[in-house]
Design a protein around this motif. Structure first.
Motif, PDB file in Angstrom:
ATOM      1  N   ARG A 296       0.840  -1.193   0.000  1.00 21.71           N
ATOM      2  CA  ARG A 296       0.000   0.000   0.000  1.00 21.71           C
ATOM      3  C   ARG A 296       0.882   1.253   0.000  1.00 21.71           C
ATOM      4  N   PRO A 297       0.642   2.170  -0.942  1.00 24.29           N
ATOM      5  CA  PRO A 297       1.495   3.360  -1.033  1.00 24.29           C
ATOM      6  C   PRO A 297       1.123   4.418   0.005  1.00 24.29           C
ATOM      7  N   THR A 298       2.061   5.305   0.243  1.00 20.77           N
ATOM      8  CA  THR A 298       1.775   6.448   1.105  1.00 20.77           C
ATOM      9  C   THR A 298       1.016   7.486   0.276  1.00 20.77           C
ATOM     10  N   LEU A 299       0.309   8.355   0.960  1.00 18.89           N
ATOM     11  CA  LEU A 299      -0.386   9.446   0.283  1.00 18.89           C
ATOM     12  C   LEU A 299       0.634  10.304  -0.462  1.00 18.89           C
ATOM     13  N   GLU A 300       1.759  10.562   0.163  1.00 21.50           N
ATOM     14  CA  GLU A 300       2.804  11.379  -0.462  1.00 21.50           C
ATOM     15  C   GLU A 300       3.300  10.758  -1.767  1.00 21.50           C
ATOM     16  N   GLN A 301       3.479   9.441  -1.809  1.00 19.27           N
ATOM     17  CA  GLN A 301       3.936   8.770  -3.032  1.00 19.27           C
ATOM     18  C   GLN A 301       2.918   8.936  -4.157  1.00 19.27           C
ATOM     19  N   VAL A 302       1.645   8.764  -3.841  1.00 17.54           N
ATOM     20  CA  VAL A 302       0.600   8.874  -4.858  1.00 17.54           C
ATOM     21  C   VAL A 302       0.485  10.316  -5.352  1.00 17.54           C
TER      22      VAL A 302
ATOM     23  N   LEU B  31       2.444  13.644 -13.674  1.00 16.07           N
ATOM     24  CA  LEU B  31       1.657  13.436 -14.891  1.00 16.07           C
ATOM     25  C   LEU B  31       1.267  14.733 -15.575  1.00 16.07           C
ATOM     26  N   GLY B  32       1.296  15.826 -14.840  1.00 13.00           N
ATOM     27  CA  GLY B  32       0.980  17.116 -15.445  1.00 13.00           C
ATOM     28  C   GLY B  32       0.352  18.072 -14.461  1.00 13.00           C
ATOM     29  N   ALA B  33       0.556  19.353 -14.741  1.00 14.81           N
ATOM     30  CA  ALA B  33       0.070  20.403 -13.841  1.00 14.81           C
ATOM     31  C   ALA B  33      -1.436  20.607 -13.929  1.00 14.81           C
ATOM     32  N   HIS B  34      -2.083  20.023 -14.933  1.00 17.05           N
ATOM     33  CA  HIS B  34      -3.527  20.244 -15.087  1.00 17.05           C
ATOM     34  C   HIS B  34      -4.370  19.404 -14.127  1.00 17.05           C
ATOM     35  N   PHE B  35      -3.755  18.518 -13.361  1.00 15.14           N
ATOM     36  CA  PHE B  35      -4.498  17.727 -12.384  1.00 15.14           C
ATOM     37  C   PHE B  35      -4.621  18.487 -11.071  1.00 15.14           C
ATOM     38  N   GLU B  36      -5.834  18.516 -10.542  1.00 16.67           N
ATOM     39  CA  GLU B  36      -6.100  19.148  -9.253  1.00 16.67           C
ATOM     40  C   GLU B  36      -6.327  18.041  -8.226  1.00 16.67           C
TER      41      GLU B  36
ATOM     42  N   VAL C 178      -8.716  13.209  -7.685  1.00 20.57           N
ATOM     43  CA  VAL C 178      -7.921  13.802  -8.759  1.00 20.57           C
ATOM     44  C   VAL C 178      -8.903  14.308  -9.805  1.00 20.57           C
ATOM     45  N   ARG C 179      -8.746  15.567 -10.178  1.00 22.69           N
ATOM     46  CA  ARG C 179      -9.664  16.174 -11.141  1.00 22.69           C
ATOM     47  C   ARG C 179      -8.869  16.842 -12.251  1.00 22.69           C
ATOM     48  N   SER C 180      -9.370  16.693 -13.464  1.00 21.03           N
ATOM     49  CA  SER C 180      -8.768  17.361 -14.615  1.00 21.03           C
ATOM     50  C   SER C 180      -9.865  18.113 -15.362  1.00 21.03           C
ATOM     51  N   PRO C 181     -10.073  19.380 -15.000  1.00 23.53           N
ATOM     52  CA  PRO C 181     -11.150  20.147 -15.641  1.00 23.53           C
ATOM     53  C   PRO C 181     -11.031  20.211 -17.167  1.00 23.53           C
ATOM     54  N   GLU C 182      -9.815  20.352 -17.674  1.00 20.24           N
ATOM     55  CA  GLU C 182      -9.667  20.461 -19.131  1.00 20.24           C
ATOM     56  C   GLU C 182     -10.021  19.159 -19.842  1.00 20.24           C
TER      57      GLU C 182
ATOM     58  N   HIS D 145     -12.409  17.176 -18.545  1.00 20.85           N
ATOM     59  CA  HIS D 145     -13.765  16.886 -18.066  1.00 20.85           C
ATOM     60  C   HIS D 145     -13.825  15.513 -17.396  1.00 20.85           C
ATOM     61  N   SER D 146     -12.855  15.272 -16.533  1.00 25.27           N
ATOM     62  CA  SER D 146     -12.808  13.969 -15.877  1.00 25.27           C
ATOM     63  C   SER D 146     -12.337  14.099 -14.437  1.00 25.27           C
ATOM     64  N   ALA D 147     -12.648  13.077 -13.673  1.00 25.83           N
ATOM     65  CA  ALA D 147     -12.239  13.045 -12.277  1.00 25.83           C
ATOM     66  C   ALA D 147     -12.071  11.596 -11.855  1.00 25.83           C
ATOM     67  N   LEU D 148     -11.308  11.412 -10.792  1.00 24.62           N
ATOM     68  CA  LEU D 148     -11.013  10.089 -10.267  1.00 24.62           C
ATOM     69  C   LEU D 148     -11.032  10.171  -8.754  1.00 24.62           C
ATOM     70  N   GLU D 149     -11.708   9.242  -8.128  1.00 18.53           N
ATOM     71  CA  GLU D 149     -11.705   9.157  -6.673  1.00 18.53           C
ATOM     72  C   GLU D 149     -10.997   7.864  -6.296  1.00 18.53           C
ATOM     73  N   ILE D 150      -9.981   7.990  -5.462  1.00 19.30           N
ATOM     74  CA  ILE D 150      -9.212   6.834  -4.999  1.00 19.30           C
ATOM     75  C   ILE D 150      -9.545   6.618  -3.532  1.00 19.30           C
ATOM     76  N   ASP D 151     -10.022   5.439  -3.207  1.00 17.14           N
ATOM     77  CA  ASP D 151     -10.348   5.082  -1.819  1.00 17.14           C
ATOM     78  C   ASP D 151      -9.695   3.747  -1.495  1.00 17.14           C
ATOM     79  N   TYR D 152      -9.045   3.681  -0.358  1.00 14.74           N
ATOM     80  CA  TYR D 152      -8.450   2.428   0.100  1.00 14.74           C
ATOM     81  C   TYR D 152      -9.478   1.707   0.961  1.00 14.74           C
ATOM     82  N   LEU D 153      -9.813   0.493   0.583  1.00 10.80           N
ATOM     83  CA  LEU D 153     -10.784  -0.306   1.321  1.00 10.80           C
ATOM     84  C   LEU D 153     -10.174  -1.646   1.692  1.00 10.80           C
TER      85      LEU D 153
END
Length: 95
Positions: free
Chosen positions: A22-28, A35-40, A57-61, A63-71
Protein backbone atom coordinates in the motif's frame (compact mmCIF):
# COMPACT_ATOMS: atom_id res chain seq x y z
CA UNK A 1 -13.22 23.17 -4.18
CA UNK A 2 -16.88 22.87 -5.06
CA UNK A 3 -18.20 19.84 -6.88
CA UNK A 4 -19.17 20.52 -10.48
CA UNK A 5 -22.62 19.00 -11.04
CA UNK A 6 -21.72 18.23 -14.67
CA UNK A 7 -19.37 15.48 -13.50
CA UNK A 8 -21.03 12.09 -13.26
CA UNK A 9 -19.86 8.68 -12.11
CA UNK A 10 -19.17 6.53 -15.12
CA UNK A 11 -16.99 3.55 -14.21
CA UNK A 12 -15.61 1.75 -11.19
CA UNK A 13 -12.27 -0.02 -11.13
CA UNK A 14 -10.95 -2.19 -8.35
CA UNK A 15 -7.20 -2.45 -8.03
CA UNK A 16 -6.24 -5.24 -5.70
CA UNK A 17 -2.79 -5.49 -4.15
CA UNK A 18 -1.21 -6.87 -0.99
CA UNK A 19 -1.61 -4.49 1.94
CA UNK A 20 2.16 -4.60 2.45
CA UNK A 21 2.51 -2.72 -0.87
CA UNK A 22 0.00 0.00 0.00
CA UNK A 23 1.49 3.36 -1.03
CA UNK A 24 1.77 6.45 1.10
CA UNK A 25 -0.39 9.45 0.28
CA UNK A 26 2.80 11.38 -0.46
CA UNK A 27 3.94 8.77 -3.03
CA UNK A 28 0.60 8.87 -4.86
CA UNK A 29 0.45 12.68 -4.84
CA UNK A 30 4.01 12.89 -6.19
CA UNK A 31 3.21 10.42 -8.97
CA UNK A 32 0.04 12.26 -10.02
CA UNK A 33 1.85 15.62 -10.04
CA UNK A 34 4.47 14.15 -12.42
CA UNK A 35 1.66 13.44 -14.89
CA UNK A 36 0.98 17.12 -15.44
CA UNK A 37 0.07 20.40 -13.84
CA UNK A 38 -3.53 20.24 -15.09
CA UNK A 39 -4.50 17.73 -12.38
CA UNK A 40 -6.10 19.15 -9.25
CA UNK A 41 -5.82 17.15 -6.02
CA UNK A 42 -8.27 17.34 -3.13
CA UNK A 43 -9.80 15.24 -0.37
CA UNK A 44 -6.38 13.98 0.68
CA UNK A 45 -6.52 11.61 3.65
CA UNK A 46 -3.88 9.30 5.10
CA UNK A 47 -3.83 7.03 8.11
CA UNK A 48 -1.55 7.60 11.10
CA UNK A 49 1.34 5.97 9.21
CA UNK A 50 0.91 8.24 6.18
CA UNK A 51 -0.63 5.48 4.05
CA UNK A 52 -3.21 6.41 1.43
CA UNK A 53 -6.85 6.46 2.54
CA UNK A 54 -8.53 8.82 0.05
CA UNK A 55 -7.53 11.14 -2.79
CA UNK A 56 -9.57 12.94 -5.44
CA UNK A 57 -7.92 13.80 -8.76
CA UNK A 58 -9.66 16.17 -11.14
CA UNK A 59 -8.77 17.36 -14.61
CA UNK A 60 -11.15 20.15 -15.64
CA UNK A 61 -9.67 20.46 -19.13
CA UNK A 62 -10.34 16.74 -19.73
CA UNK A 63 -13.76 16.89 -18.07
CA UNK A 64 -12.81 13.97 -15.88
CA UNK A 65 -12.24 13.04 -12.28
CA UNK A 66 -11.01 10.09 -10.27
CA UNK A 67 -11.71 9.16 -6.67
CA UNK A 68 -9.21 6.83 -5.00
CA UNK A 69 -10.35 5.08 -1.82
CA UNK A 70 -8.45 2.43 0.10
CA UNK A 71 -10.78 -0.31 1.32
CA UNK A 72 -10.16 -3.51 3.26
CA UNK A 73 -12.12 -6.43 4.63
CA UNK A 74 -15.91 -6.17 4.69
CA UNK A 75 -15.86 -2.87 2.80
CA UNK A 76 -14.38 -4.66 -0.22
CA UNK A 77 -16.98 -7.41 -0.05
CA UNK A 78 -19.78 -4.81 0.07
CA UNK A 79 -18.36 -2.95 -2.93
CA UNK A 80 -18.04 -6.18 -4.94
CA UNK A 81 -21.64 -7.13 -4.07
CA UNK A 82 -22.95 -3.71 -5.12
CA UNK A 83 -20.98 -3.73 -8.37
CA UNK A 84 -22.22 -7.25 -9.15
CA UNK A 85 -25.82 -6.10 -8.69
CA UNK A 86 -25.24 -3.10 -10.94
CA UNK A 87 -23.72 -5.30 -13.65
CA UNK A 88 -26.75 -7.56 -13.49
CA UNK A 89 -29.05 -4.56 -13.82
CA UNK A 90 -30.38 -4.89 -10.29
CA UNK A 91 -30.92 -1.94 -8.00
CA UNK A 92 -31.00 -1.75 -4.23
CA UNK A 93 -34.69 -0.80 -4.50
CA UNK A 94 -35.54 -4.23 -5.94
CA UNK A 95 -33.67 -6.18 -3.24
Amino acid sequence: MSIDERFEWRETYFILFPSAKRPTLEQVEKTVRKLGAHFELSGEEADDDGLLETLHVRSPEDHSALEIDYLIGEEVAQQVEELTKQMRGETSERD
